[in-house]
Design an enzyme around this catalytic site. Sequence first.
Site, PDB file in Angstrom:
ATOM      1  N   GLY A  46     -19.014  -2.742  37.566  1.00  0.00           N
ATOM      2  CA  GLY A  46     -18.370  -3.090  36.317  1.00  0.00           C
ATOM      3  C   GLY A  46     -17.081  -2.767  35.985  1.00  0.00           C
ATOM      4  O   GLY A  46     -17.344  -1.459  36.591  1.00  0.00           O
ATOM      5  N   GLN A  51      -8.788  -1.011  32.968  1.00  0.00           N
ATOM      6  CA  GLN A  51      -9.475   0.084  33.292  1.00  0.00           C
ATOM      7  C   GLN A  51      -8.184  -0.034  34.527  1.00  0.00           C
ATOM      8  O   GLN A  51      -8.480   1.175  35.318  1.00  0.00           O
ATOM      9  CB  GLN A  51     -10.696   0.284  34.181  1.00  0.00           C
ATOM     10  CG  GLN A  51     -11.127   0.260  32.916  1.00  0.00           C
ATOM     11  CD  GLN A  51     -13.130   0.525  33.112  1.00  0.00           C
ATOM     12  OE1 GLN A  51     -13.858  -0.481  33.086  1.00  0.00           O
ATOM     13  NE2 GLN A  51     -14.023   1.639  33.015  1.00  0.00           N
ATOM     14  N   CYS A  94     -19.049   5.060  32.994  1.00  0.00           N
ATOM     15  CA  CYS A  94     -18.232   4.525  33.098  1.00  0.00           C
ATOM     16  C   CYS A  94     -17.243   4.902  34.451  1.00  0.00           C
ATOM     17  O   CYS A  94     -16.750   6.217  34.551  1.00  0.00           O
ATOM     18  CB  CYS A  94     -17.666   5.048  32.334  1.00  0.00           C
ATOM     19  SG  CYS A  94     -15.913   3.648  31.604  1.00  0.00           S
ATOM     20  N   LEU A  95     -16.511   4.167  34.915  1.00  0.00           N
ATOM     21  CA  LEU A  95     -15.552   5.033  36.208  1.00  0.00           C
ATOM     22  C   LEU A  95     -14.335   5.311  35.833  1.00  0.00           C
ATOM     23  O   LEU A  95     -13.402   5.838  36.037  1.00  0.00           O
ATOM     24  CB  LEU A  95     -15.468   3.845  37.060  1.00  0.00           C
ATOM     25  CG  LEU A  95     -15.949   2.941  37.679  1.00  0.00           C
ATOM     26  CD1 LEU A  95     -15.694   1.703  38.393  1.00  0.00           C
ATOM     27  CD2 LEU A  95     -16.747   3.356  38.715  1.00  0.00           C
ATOM     28  N   HIS A 136     -21.279  -3.662  28.260  1.00  0.00           N
ATOM     29  CA  HIS A 136     -20.321  -2.616  27.704  1.00  0.00           C
ATOM     30  C   HIS A 136     -19.183  -3.026  28.647  1.00  0.00           C
ATOM     31  O   HIS A 136     -17.225  -2.623  27.998  1.00  0.00           O
ATOM     32  CB  HIS A 136     -20.915  -1.940  29.366  1.00  0.00           C
ATOM     33  CG  HIS A 136     -19.687  -0.496  29.894  1.00  0.00           C
ATOM     34  ND1 HIS A 136     -20.439   0.681  29.480  1.00  0.00           N
ATOM     35  CD2 HIS A 136     -18.882  -0.260  30.286  1.00  0.00           C
ATOM     36  CE1 HIS A 136     -20.106   1.101  30.195  1.00  0.00           C
ATOM     37  NE2 HIS A 136     -18.047   0.365  30.651  1.00  0.00           N
ATOM     38  N   GLU A 137     -18.206  -4.454  29.863  1.00  0.00           N
ATOM     39  CA  GLU A 137     -17.045  -4.716  30.034  1.00  0.00           C
ATOM     40  C   GLU A 137     -16.016  -4.745  28.939  1.00  0.00           C
ATOM     41  O   GLU A 137     -15.042  -4.564  28.644  1.00  0.00           O
ATOM     42  CB  GLU A 137     -17.418  -5.539  31.312  1.00  0.00           C
ATOM     43  CG  GLU A 137     -17.495  -4.471  32.616  1.00  0.00           C
ATOM     44  CD  GLU A 137     -17.255  -3.439  32.914  1.00  0.00           C
ATOM     45  OE1 GLU A 137     -16.253  -3.039  33.112  1.00  0.00           O
ATOM     46  OE2 GLU A 137     -18.235  -2.505  33.197  1.00  0.00           O
ATOM     47  N   HIS A 140     -14.711  -2.368  26.494  1.00  0.00           N
ATOM     48  CA  HIS A 140     -13.479  -2.094  26.750  1.00  0.00           C
ATOM     49  C   HIS A 140     -12.909  -3.469  26.773  1.00  0.00           C
ATOM     50  O   HIS A 140     -11.260  -2.286  26.360  1.00  0.00           O
ATOM     51  CB  HIS A 140     -13.396  -2.565  28.683  1.00  0.00           C
ATOM     52  CG  HIS A 140     -14.377  -0.916  28.951  1.00  0.00           C
ATOM     53  ND1 HIS A 140     -13.477   0.079  29.337  1.00  0.00           N
ATOM     54  CD2 HIS A 140     -15.411  -0.918  30.169  1.00  0.00           C
ATOM     55  CE1 HIS A 140     -14.319   1.563  29.925  1.00  0.00           C
ATOM     56  NE2 HIS A 140     -15.157   1.027  30.091  1.00  0.00           N
TER      57      HIS A 140
END
Length: 172
Positions: A46, A51, A94-95, A136-137, A140
Amino acid sequence: MTIRPLVILPDNQLRLTSPAIAKVDDGVRRLAEDMLETMYDAPGIGLAAIQVGELTRLITMDVSREGEDRQPMVLVNPEILWSSEDKSVYEEGCLSIPEYYAEVERPAQVKVRFTNLAGEPQEIDAEGLLATCVQHEIDHLNGVLFIDHISKLKRDRVIRKFTKQAKEKTRI
């Protein structure tokens, strides 16, 4: 398609609230393509636009398993309409917080409304990994990180670690 650089903690951009996309156009579609390419390259399941430094309500996801055909999803202006009272716990990463993982409890099921890349309204019922990923996304997009769902002690430790790493990189 372009692989874009990732915004990494402690960058304050990650705490910004992303505004809605007024119209799905070629620019939004290009950003979605870049985000999918970046997500797959990372690799991740994701990615939120913030990000990659774009302050807009766009997320990409693909929760297909290794060895399966890719199942990319692009959600414009996603919003959670309903969350179950039942909870589930997944180990999240997380990236934007590389190589850090923690167990996070979230609603086990959610109903999400969004716009697709054709500009059409859609709804999905998500459970399991998809439910965790979409929550989660969307977090963000609201300036919330998965570490905000863990203890303050652990969160402070992670923030200190990444702040120290960022300072060391700027000295080099």
